[in-house]
Design an enzyme around this catalytic site. Structure first.
Site, PDB file in Angstrom:
ATOM      1  N   TYR A  73      41.835 -90.388  50.534  1.00 14.38           N
ATOM      2  CA  TYR A  73      42.913 -91.415  50.073  1.00 14.38           C
ATOM      3  C   TYR A  73      42.241 -92.589  49.803  1.00 14.38           C
ATOM      4  O   TYR A  73      42.384 -93.578  49.062  1.00 14.38           O
ATOM      5  CB  TYR A  73      44.017 -91.264  51.083  1.00 14.38           C
ATOM      6  CG  TYR A  73      45.286 -92.371  50.385  1.00 14.38           C
ATOM      7  CD1 TYR A  73      46.186 -91.490  50.101  1.00 14.38           C
ATOM      8  CD2 TYR A  73      45.234 -93.744  50.750  1.00 14.38           C
ATOM      9  CE1 TYR A  73      47.229 -92.245  49.654  1.00 14.38           C
ATOM     10  CE2 TYR A  73      46.429 -94.240  50.173  1.00 14.38           C
ATOM     11  CZ  TYR A  73      47.303 -93.590  49.593  1.00 14.38           C
ATOM     12  OH  TYR A  73      48.516 -94.380  49.188  1.00 14.38           O
ATOM     13  N   PHE A 126      47.989-103.040  20.349  1.00 14.16           N
ATOM     14  CA  PHE A 126      48.176-101.333  20.458  1.00 14.16           C
ATOM     15  C   PHE A 126      49.877-101.442  21.034  1.00 14.16           C
ATOM     16  O   PHE A 126      50.192-102.140  21.607  1.00 14.16           O
ATOM     17  CB  PHE A 126      47.362-100.753  21.022  1.00 14.16           C
ATOM     18  CG  PHE A 126      47.680 -99.378  21.393  1.00 14.16           C
ATOM     19  CD1 PHE A 126      47.528 -98.484  20.198  1.00 14.16           C
ATOM     20  CD2 PHE A 126      48.014 -98.756  22.501  1.00 14.16           C
ATOM     21  CE1 PHE A 126      47.751 -97.070  20.148  1.00 14.16           C
ATOM     22  CE2 PHE A 126      48.428 -97.576  22.746  1.00 14.16           C
ATOM     23  CZ  PHE A 126      48.315 -96.456  21.402  1.00 14.16           C
ATOM     24  N   ASP A 127      50.421-100.369  20.407  1.00 11.91           N
ATOM     25  CA  ASP A 127      51.907-100.284  20.964  1.00 11.91           C
ATOM     26  C   ASP A 127      52.080-100.364  22.237  1.00 11.91           C
ATOM     27  O   ASP A 127      53.231-101.144  22.535  1.00 11.91           O
ATOM     28  CB  ASP A 127      52.408 -98.815  20.400  1.00 11.91           C
ATOM     29  CG  ASP A 127      51.845 -98.177  19.379  1.00 11.91           C
ATOM     30  OD1 ASP A 127      50.994 -98.750  18.797  1.00 11.91           O
ATOM     31  OD2 ASP A 127      52.340 -96.847  18.981  1.00 11.91           O
ATOM     32  N   ASP A 217      40.621-105.099  25.367  1.00  8.21           N
ATOM     33  CA  ASP A 217      41.098-103.755  25.217  1.00  8.21           C
ATOM     34  C   ASP A 217      40.507-102.771  24.647  1.00  8.21           C
ATOM     35  O   ASP A 217      40.230-102.559  23.502  1.00  8.21           O
ATOM     36  CB  ASP A 217      42.609-103.895  24.512  1.00  8.21           C
ATOM     37  CG  ASP A 217      43.492-102.465  24.634  1.00  8.21           C
ATOM     38  OD1 ASP A 217      42.838-101.594  25.124  1.00  8.21           O
ATOM     39  OD2 ASP A 217      44.364-102.434  23.929  1.00  8.21           O
ATOM     40  N   ALA A 219      39.517 -99.392  24.439  1.00 10.08           N
ATOM     41  CA  ALA A 219      39.488 -98.007  24.661  1.00 10.08           C
ATOM     42  C   ALA A 219      38.464 -97.454  23.877  1.00 10.08           C
ATOM     43  O   ALA A 219      37.921 -96.150  24.249  1.00 10.08           O
ATOM     44  CB  ALA A 219      41.071 -97.222  24.011  1.00 10.08           C
ATOM     45  N   LYS A 260      39.684 -91.903  25.484  1.00 13.67           N
ATOM     46  CA  LYS A 260      39.173 -92.133  24.274  1.00 13.67           C
ATOM     47  C   LYS A 260      37.811 -92.125  24.747  1.00 13.67           C
ATOM     48  O   LYS A 260      37.218 -91.040  25.060  1.00 13.67           O
ATOM     49  CB  LYS A 260      39.598 -93.392  23.653  1.00 13.67           C
ATOM     50  CG  LYS A 260      40.898 -93.364  22.864  1.00 13.67           C
ATOM     51  CD  LYS A 260      42.037 -93.656  23.796  1.00 13.67           C
ATOM     52  CE  LYS A 260      43.461 -93.690  23.184  1.00 13.67           C
ATOM     53  NZ  LYS A 260      44.120 -94.621  23.646  1.00 13.67           N
ATOM     54  N   HIS A 452      60.213 -91.971  16.377  1.00 17.04           N
ATOM     55  CA  HIS A 452      59.424 -91.023  15.614  1.00 17.04           C
ATOM     56  C   HIS A 452      58.963 -89.663  16.303  1.00 17.04           C
ATOM     57  O   HIS A 452      58.695 -88.667  15.858  1.00 17.04           O
ATOM     58  CB  HIS A 452      58.132 -91.721  15.329  1.00 17.04           C
ATOM     59  CG  HIS A 452      57.418 -92.465  16.287  1.00 17.04           C
ATOM     60  ND1 HIS A 452      57.764 -93.364  16.802  1.00 17.04           N
ATOM     61  CD2 HIS A 452      56.049 -92.202  16.542  1.00 17.04           C
ATOM     62  CE1 HIS A 452      57.205 -93.953  17.824  1.00 17.04           C
ATOM     63  NE2 HIS A 452      56.004 -92.992  18.048  1.00 17.04           N
TER      64      HIS A 452
HETATM   65  C1  LIG Z   1      45.321 -95.601  23.817  1.00 20.00           C
HETATM   66  C2  LIG Z   1      45.320 -96.992  23.778  1.00 20.00           C
HETATM   67  C3  LIG Z   1      45.822 -97.824  24.758  1.00 20.00           C
HETATM   68  C4  LIG Z   1      46.896 -96.909  25.768  1.00 20.00           C
HETATM   69  O1  LIG Z   1      46.257 -96.180  26.471  1.00 20.00           O
HETATM   70  P1  LIG Z   1      46.871 -94.648  27.225  1.00 20.00           P
HETATM   71  O2  LIG Z   1      45.682 -94.223  27.961  1.00 20.00           O
HETATM   72  O3  LIG Z   1      47.423 -94.079  26.064  1.00 20.00           O
HETATM   73  O4  LIG Z   1      47.997 -95.213  28.121  1.00 20.00           O
HETATM   74  C5  LIG Z   1      45.707 -99.149  24.764  1.00 20.00           C
HETATM   75  N1  LIG Z   1      45.298 -99.540  24.057  1.00 20.00           N
HETATM   76  C6  LIG Z   1      44.544 -99.074  23.100  1.00 20.00           C
HETATM   77  C7  LIG Z   1      43.631 -99.793  21.892  1.00 20.00           C
HETATM   78  C8  LIG Z   1      44.443 -97.680  22.633  1.00 20.00           C
HETATM   79  O5  LIG Z   1      43.966 -96.787  21.874  1.00 20.00           O
END
Ligand SMILES: *Cc1c(COP(=O)(O)O)cnc(C)c1O
Length: 461
Positions: A73, A126-127, A217, A219, A260, A452
């Site tokens: 843990y 990103f969303d 950010d 990914a 990613k 969507h």
């Molecule tokens: C996928 C992504 C996120 C969010 O990550 P999750 O693992 O889906 O929660 C944030 N920023 C970017 C640029 C992404 O491609």
């Protein structure tokens, strides 16, 4: 067909059977799914290009690393292993694992929102990043270069910040009201388009001058490093790892969806360069949100796999192949006249459905029409990125018209071969040649938010 003595830089040790259905079966399956590809079962999809998030294949080294996962843990050995890899790559002082990218967002982003009326600025949020900015009580401003919207026109770094827009946004809202500047690399919403090192450096200078923190950010930071090596003067002879280190030197924090470029199916990273006060706040906040700071939403096994995956994703041979697959699919489509975002980005080919279906108005969703036709033709699942995704104006309830109507063909990492991509290209070219027969859609059911994912449709006559 691809050869000239090059193929996938791996051989296949474990196989996952996939099955092609008949055209008639697919017509029924799509109808039963309410003409929404999100509602298809994956077993009814032959080649699944819905997303590259968490859909990659792990290597034998990752699978074997999982066997030694330490599930303690607190103070797990696997945590310390992952921490040392993250520090090795980023040079940052502080690290916490999170369950995926949005976990890092929910822990980190609220910490910089210290009062009402604050803003985050990004090339494009990103969303989920935008959602967490808004949940934290701030607002999101995008400052991407205009070249990004010029679909057919070549530009080396379509993901770049427009420095002019950035400085204007800071001046307009006041530097004391900017919570942070988020560098999204690659720029996912712009088609996985890269951001140049010169641009990152310039953004950092502007941030520093104004006393604003920069957040990477990242990914797909490894794919971004590859594009810098390939396209930017002075980086051709540099190792990917060194390019990554320079990239991270322009950030104060790093949020990553490890689904990613972490080459794992679930996981995420929150790292902070040296700001101890912010780190302490995150360390407190992560406990109720994600978990104790040495697991934060990941199990020991998965931290082991991520420690290996992060390094594999920086391997130049892997990256060359990764980007070559996207390019191969893009070239095949372009050679047949199919309009796509040019050049292709790091994780997907974006097909310009506004150009393919000028006869379908935006509120009948041209990119959904192409996506559904592609499924029926080849059993290939893609995703709409256009007016359907954008939704309605919260005040007027009118459908918002997206600037671009795109269909995204997203390539999972180390999963499909060039032969699979040929199936995708052949089916898409057929759809393109019969584009005049495509019809739009109307809603049968529309959910009030994130429509969507769950909407159902009726094809128009
Ligand atoms: C996928 C992504 C996120 C969010 O990550 P999750 O693992 O889906 O929660 C944030 N920023 C970017 C640029 C992404 O491609």
């Amino acid at each position: 067909m691809k050869s000239k003595y090059m193929a996938e830089p791996y051989r296949i040790k474990m196989v996952e059977p996939i099955r092609q259905t008949t055209r008639d079966e697919r017509i029924t399956l799509l109808k039963n799914a309410g003409y929404n590809p999100f509602s298809l079962r994956s077993e009814d999809v032959y080649i699944d290009l819905l997303t590259d998030s968490g859909t990659g294949a792990m290597s034998q080294d990752q699978w074997s690393a999982m066997m030694v996962g330490d599930e303690a843990y607190a103070g797990s050995k696997s945590f310390y292993k992952l921490e040392s890899v993250v520090k090795h790559i980023t040079g940052y002082k502080y690290f916490m694992p999170v369950h995926q990218g949005r976990g890092a967002e929910q822990v980190f982003l609220p910490q910089l929102v210290t009062k009402k009326g604050m803003y985050y600025i990004s090339n494009i949020h990103f969303d989920t990043t935008r959602a967490h900015v808004e949940l934290a009580g701030a607002r999101a401003i995008d400052c991407v270069v205009e070249d990004c919207y010029d679909i057919e026109h070549y530009h080396d770094f379509k993901g770049n910040f427009c420095l002019d827009k950035l400085e204007k946004a800071i001046a307009t809202h006041g530097k004391e009201n900017i919570a942070g500047i988020i560098m999204t690399i690659t720029n996912n919403s712009a088609g996985g388009q890269p951001v140049s090192m010169a641009n990152l450096r310039a953004v950092k200078e502007i941030a520093k001058k104004n006393g604003i923190m920069t957040i990477i950010d990242g990914a797909r930071y490894a794919e971004n490093c590859f594009f810098i090596k390939e396209r930017e003067d002075g980086y051709q002879d540099m190792d990917i790892l060194d390019i990554a280190r320079e990239t991270f030197s322009y950030g104060d924090a790093f949020l990553m969806s490890a689904k990613k470029d972490g080459l794992v199916n679930m996981g995420g990273i929150l790292a902070i360069k040296d700001n101890e006060a912010v780190y302490n706040k995150c360390r407190t906040y992560i406990v109720p949100m994600e978990g104790f700071p040495t697991y934060g939403g990941m199990n020991g096994r998965d931290m082991e796999a991520l420690a290996v995956g992060l390094m594999e994703a920086l391997d130049i041979h892997y990256l060359q192949h990764r980007i070559d697959q996207i390019r191969y699919l893009g070239d095949r489509l372009r050679d047949a006249g199919v309009p796509i975002q040019h050049p292709v980005g790091g994780h997907a080919v974006f097909v310009d459905c506004k150009a393919i279906c000028p006869h379908i108005p935006y509120d009948q969703f041209p990119a959904l029409a192409v996506t559904n036709a592609l499924y029926i033709e080849g059993g290939v699942r893609a995703v709409e990125i256009g007016s359907l995704l954008l939704g309605r104006d919260p005040d007027t309830k009118k459908n918002i018209q997206s600037r671009m109507e795109l269909m995204r063909l997203t390539i999972p990492r180390r999963v499909y071969t060039y032969n699979h991509l040929d199936v995708v290209a052949d089916a898409m070219i057929h759809v393109y040649e019969h584009r005049h027969e495509l019809k739009g859609y109307e809603f049968e059911y529309e959910s009030p938010i994130l429509r969507h994912f769950t909407a159902t449709f009726r094809p128009l006559k």
